[in-house]
Design a protein around this motif. Structure first.
Motif, PDB file in Angstrom:
ATOM      1  N   GLU A 192     -26.779  -6.317 -31.504  1.00 35.60           N
ATOM      2  CA  GLU A 192     -26.241  -6.906 -32.724  1.00 35.60           C
ATOM      3  C   GLU A 192     -26.171  -5.360 -33.560  1.00 35.60           C
ATOM      4  O   GLU A 192     -25.376  -5.424 -34.729  1.00 35.60           O
ATOM      5  CB  GLU A 192     -27.491  -7.784 -33.615  1.00 35.60           C
ATOM      6  CG  GLU A 192     -26.738  -8.871 -32.935  1.00 35.60           C
ATOM      7  CD  GLU A 192     -28.345 -10.021 -33.213  1.00 35.60           C
ATOM      8  OE1 GLU A 192     -29.175  -9.995 -33.553  1.00 35.60           O
ATOM      9  OE2 GLU A 192     -28.561 -11.067 -32.189  1.00 35.60           O
ATOM     10  N   SER A 193     -26.747  -4.933 -33.578  1.00 39.16           N
ATOM     11  CA  SER A 193     -27.605  -3.766 -33.705  1.00 39.16           C
ATOM     12  C   SER A 193     -26.083  -2.908 -34.058  1.00 39.16           C
ATOM     13  O   SER A 193     -25.618  -2.113 -35.094  1.00 39.16           O
ATOM     14  CB  SER A 193     -28.560  -2.897 -34.190  1.00 39.16           C
ATOM     15  OG  SER A 193     -28.165  -1.917 -32.862  1.00 39.16           O
ATOM     16  N   ILE A 194     -25.654  -2.604 -32.496  1.00 38.84           N
ATOM     17  CA  ILE A 194     -24.184  -1.310 -33.212  1.00 38.84           C
ATOM     18  C   ILE A 194     -23.248  -2.313 -33.686  1.00 38.84           C
ATOM     19  O   ILE A 194     -22.243  -1.770 -33.784  1.00 38.84           O
ATOM     20  CB  ILE A 194     -24.003  -1.796 -31.014  1.00 38.84           C
ATOM     21  CG1 ILE A 194     -25.817  -0.641 -30.156  1.00 38.84           C
ATOM     22  CG2 ILE A 194     -22.425  -1.051 -30.974  1.00 38.84           C
ATOM     23  CD1 ILE A 194     -25.471  -0.684 -29.143  1.00 38.84           C
ATOM     24  N   GLU A 195     -23.609  -3.327 -33.794  1.00 35.87           N
ATOM     25  CA  GLU A 195     -22.047  -4.576 -34.120  1.00 35.87           C
ATOM     26  C   GLU A 195     -21.814  -4.044 -35.047  1.00 35.87           C
ATOM     27  O   GLU A 195     -21.440  -4.429 -36.244  1.00 35.87           O
ATOM     28  CB  GLU A 195     -21.902  -5.903 -33.478  1.00 35.87           C
ATOM     29  CG  GLU A 195     -20.950  -6.636 -34.319  1.00 35.87           C
ATOM     30  CD  GLU A 195     -20.484  -7.946 -33.881  1.00 35.87           C
ATOM     31  OE1 GLU A 195     -19.447  -8.511 -34.169  1.00 35.87           O
ATOM     32  OE2 GLU A 195     -21.434  -8.374 -33.239  1.00 35.87           O
ATOM     33  N   GLN A 196     -23.098  -3.769 -35.892  1.00 35.46           N
ATOM     34  CA  GLN A 196     -23.465  -3.996 -37.532  1.00 35.46           C
ATOM     35  C   GLN A 196     -23.298  -2.242 -38.100  1.00 35.46           C
ATOM     36  O   GLN A 196     -22.124  -2.651 -39.736  1.00 35.46           O
ATOM     37  CB  GLN A 196     -24.979  -4.062 -38.364  1.00 35.46           C
ATOM     38  CG  GLN A 196     -25.385  -5.603 -37.505  1.00 35.46           C
ATOM     39  CD  GLN A 196     -26.569  -5.972 -37.410  1.00 35.46           C
ATOM     40  OE1 GLN A 196     -27.274  -5.369 -38.045  1.00 35.46           O
ATOM     41  NE2 GLN A 196     -26.702  -7.234 -37.395  1.00 35.46           N
ATOM     42  N   ASP A 197     -23.098  -1.829 -37.220  1.00 37.41           N
ATOM     43  CA  ASP A 197     -22.833  -0.350 -37.550  1.00 37.41           C
ATOM     44  C   ASP A 197     -22.878   0.695 -35.907  1.00 37.41           C
ATOM     45  O   ASP A 197     -23.291   1.075 -35.392  1.00 37.41           O
ATOM     46  CB  ASP A 197     -23.798   0.427 -38.229  1.00 37.41           C
ATOM     47  CG  ASP A 197     -23.780   2.005 -38.670  1.00 37.41           C
ATOM     48  OD1 ASP A 197     -22.772   2.730 -38.160  1.00 37.41           O
ATOM     49  OD2 ASP A 197     -24.417   2.249 -39.495  1.00 37.41           O
ATOM     50  N   PRO A 198     -21.395   1.210 -36.065  1.00 38.45           N
ATOM     51  CA  PRO A 198     -21.308   1.436 -34.517  1.00 38.45           C
ATOM     52  C   PRO A 198     -20.859   2.878 -34.680  1.00 38.45           C
ATOM     53  O   PRO A 198     -20.412   3.582 -33.756  1.00 38.45           O
ATOM     54  CB  PRO A 198     -19.529   0.798 -34.103  1.00 38.45           C
ATOM     55  CG  PRO A 198     -19.732   0.386 -35.933  1.00 38.45           C
ATOM     56  CD  PRO A 198     -20.066  -0.117 -36.620  1.00 38.45           C
ATOM     57  N   THR A 199     -21.302   3.434 -35.685  1.00 40.16           N
ATOM     58  CA  THR A 199     -21.146   4.778 -35.884  1.00 40.16           C
ATOM     59  C   THR A 199     -21.527   5.650 -34.799  1.00 40.16           C
ATOM     60  O   THR A 199     -20.775   6.392 -34.196  1.00 40.16           O
ATOM     61  CB  THR A 199     -21.754   5.285 -37.188  1.00 40.16           C
ATOM     62  OG1 THR A 199     -20.974   3.989 -38.872  1.00 40.16           O
ATOM     63  CG2 THR A 199     -21.126   6.564 -37.410  1.00 40.16           C
ATOM     64  N   VAL A 200     -22.509   5.708 -33.981  1.00 45.39           N
ATOM     65  CA  VAL A 200     -23.171   6.357 -33.140  1.00 45.39           C
ATOM     66  C   VAL A 200     -22.823   6.163 -31.847  1.00 45.39           C
ATOM     67  O   VAL A 200     -21.869   6.571 -31.200  1.00 45.39           O
ATOM     68  CB  VAL A 200     -24.494   6.372 -33.750  1.00 45.39           C
ATOM     69  CG1 VAL A 200     -25.423   7.068 -32.536  1.00 45.39           C
ATOM     70  CG2 VAL A 200     -25.229   6.872 -34.874  1.00 45.39           C
ATOM     71  N   TYR A 201     -22.847   4.888 -31.236  1.00 45.61           N
ATOM     72  CA  TYR A 201     -22.087   3.939 -29.778  1.00 45.61           C
ATOM     73  C   TYR A 201     -20.316   4.761 -30.546  1.00 45.61           C
ATOM     74  O   TYR A 201     -20.158   5.188 -29.127  1.00 45.61           O
ATOM     75  CB  TYR A 201     -22.499   2.890 -30.296  1.00 45.61           C
ATOM     76  CG  TYR A 201     -22.295   2.634 -29.093  1.00 45.61           C
ATOM     77  CD1 TYR A 201     -23.342   2.066 -27.750  1.00 45.61           C
ATOM     78  CD2 TYR A 201     -20.644   1.827 -28.686  1.00 45.61           C
ATOM     79  CE1 TYR A 201     -22.875   2.092 -26.817  1.00 45.61           C
ATOM     80  CE2 TYR A 201     -20.672   1.350 -26.914  1.00 45.61           C
ATOM     81  CZ  TYR A 201     -21.987   1.407 -26.145  1.00 45.61           C
ATOM     82  OH  TYR A 201     -21.341   0.553 -24.883  1.00 45.61           O
ATOM     83  N   SER A 202     -19.919   3.954 -31.362  1.00 45.55           N
ATOM     84  CA  SER A 202     -18.688   4.211 -30.977  1.00 45.55           C
ATOM     85  C   SER A 202     -18.138   6.321 -30.933  1.00 45.55           C
ATOM     86  O   SER A 202     -17.296   6.506 -30.545  1.00 45.55           O
ATOM     87  CB  SER A 202     -18.217   3.772 -32.137  1.00 45.55           C
ATOM     88  OG  SER A 202     -18.077   4.715 -33.480  1.00 45.55           O
ATOM     89  N   THR A 203     -19.037   6.667 -31.261  1.00 44.45           N
ATOM     90  CA  THR A 203     -18.694   8.222 -31.732  1.00 44.45           C
ATOM     91  C   THR A 203     -19.243   8.375 -30.537  1.00 44.45           C
ATOM     92  O   THR A 203     -18.515   9.306 -29.772  1.00 44.45           O
ATOM     93  CB  THR A 203     -19.484   9.076 -33.293  1.00 44.45           C
ATOM     94  OG1 THR A 203     -18.456   8.187 -34.064  1.00 44.45           O
ATOM     95  CG2 THR A 203     -18.407  10.424 -32.872  1.00 44.45           C
ATOM     96  N   MET A 204     -19.709   8.570 -29.603  1.00 46.70           N
ATOM     97  CA  MET A 204     -20.534   9.124 -28.880  1.00 46.70           C
ATOM     98  C   MET A 204     -20.386   8.642 -26.913  1.00 46.70           C
ATOM     99  O   MET A 204     -20.043   8.936 -26.355  1.00 46.70           O
ATOM    100  CB  MET A 204     -22.405   9.094 -28.728  1.00 46.70           C
ATOM    101  CG  MET A 204     -22.586  10.088 -30.030  1.00 46.70           C
ATOM    102  SD  MET A 204     -24.648  10.376 -30.359  1.00 46.70           S
ATOM    103  CE  MET A 204     -24.535  11.249 -29.044  1.00 46.70           C
ATOM    104  N   ILE A 205     -20.164   7.178 -27.482  1.00 40.03           N
ATOM    105  CA  ILE A 205     -19.795   6.545 -26.021  1.00 40.03           C
ATOM    106  C   ILE A 205     -18.588   6.344 -26.326  1.00 40.03           C
ATOM    107  O   ILE A 205     -17.554   6.265 -25.308  1.00 40.03           O
ATOM    108  CB  ILE A 205     -20.862   5.283 -26.143  1.00 40.03           C
ATOM    109  CG1 ILE A 205     -21.909   5.021 -25.459  1.00 40.03           C
ATOM    110  CG2 ILE A 205     -19.972   4.633 -24.501  1.00 40.03           C
ATOM    111  CD1 ILE A 205     -22.281   6.238 -23.711  1.00 40.03           C
TER     112      ILE A 205
END
Length: 295
Positions: A192-205
């Motif tokens: 849920e936290s990744i869906e709410q703010d994907p900034t770090v995950y989408s940039t690094m993964i």
């Protein structure tokens, strides 16, 4: 494992000066137990990158049963720490060095930089390994728990936002990330936290950890023989059904001088939830082997 009461905790924020930002940044943390008790504290690095600390709350068992102070925190860009959505896609910003500087800043703030143990789960284990290679003098023990791995059709067609792809990813997660049904609330909160703010995950993964297009695509601790520089006694953990299969753990086992390895036979990526009793026994035995009182 019987239910238990979460130990009394204190929480706070520490200022973190981050070059390249135009606003003040803070790291949110929570300390379970007493840092002045004489017991060496355990600092936990959550996974993701882009997750939150909540799914590691099971580690508070170590505080309640063994009196080990536990430090949990949300890494920059996540949870209750400062979010930087304006840095989405900025691969030069979200680096190992940034998160290591954040960890060092927190250790200094808490006054434990000279004597602590480190637990890193998944991405946190990758980060912990990178940190340990630098031979920080205060690091006494290192636990590298689980660590990432790859799906096909929508990736090839560039439609990773398609519901079918997302459903396939979740199916994989339920087999190889956490096999408990239904998921504990703390585990669900990660996604849920990744869906709410994907900034770090989408940039690094990228779209998923099985299709890495971000800055971690070519990330490695192999080459150059750096792993032999890890001097702290190290415990490796993974599960029989883990997305972090033995093949991705072997280099740690092969190259770290003082290392041991435990595989949980009924777990996937989260043995601290899936086989909690055995997990706590293995981890506490490792942390308490030499002495329960820090020098």
């Amino acid at each position: 494992m019987p239910q238990y009461t979460t130990p009394i905790a204190t929480e706070g924020e520490v200022d973190f000066e981050v070059p390249g930002t135009n606003k003040p940044c803070k790291t949110w943390y929570k300390v379970f137990g007493d840092l002045s008790s004489g017991r060496r504290p355990l600092v936990a690095l959550h996974g993701g990158p882009g997750a939150v600390h909540d799914y590691l709350l099971t580690l508070t068992y170590l505080t309640r049963i063994h009196g080990i102070p536990l430090v949990l925190y949300d890494q920059l860009g996540n949870g209750r720490s400062t979010h930087l959505p304006e840095k989405k896609g900025d691969a030069a910003f979200w680096t190992d060095d940034l998160f290591i500087a954040e960890l060092e800043n927190l250790l200094q703030h808490l006054g434990i930089q000279d004597d602590y143990d480190l637990y890193g789960h998944s991405w946190g284990g990758m980060l912990g390994g990178r940190f340990a290679i630098r031979q920080p003098p205060g690091l006494k023990r290192l636990i590298i728990a689980n660590a990432p791995a790859t799906i096909n059709k929508h990736e090839a067609e560039g439609t990773t936002d398609d519901k079918d792809y997302q459903d396939a990813v979740m199916c994989f997660y339920r087999r190889y990330v956490c096999r408990i049904e239904p998921w504990p609330r703390e585990v669900s909160k990660v996604f849920e936290s990744i869906e709410q703010d994907p900034t770090v995950y989408s940039t690094m993964i990228g779209p998923s950890e099985f299709f890495v297009t971000g800055s971690l695509k070519n990330w490695t601790l192999l080459g150059g023989g750096h792993l032999h520089n890890i001097k702290a006694p190290t415990l490796l953990l993974n599960g029989r059904f883990d997305e972090a299969q033995d093949s991705v753990m072997c280099p740690f086992f092969r190259d770290i001088p003082n290392v041991q390895w435990h595989t949980f036979k009924n777990s996937s990526h989260m043995p601290h939830h899936e086989e909690r009793e055995e997990f706590m026994e293995v981890v506490s035995n490792f942390l308490l082997r030499e002495a329960v009182v820090s020098a």
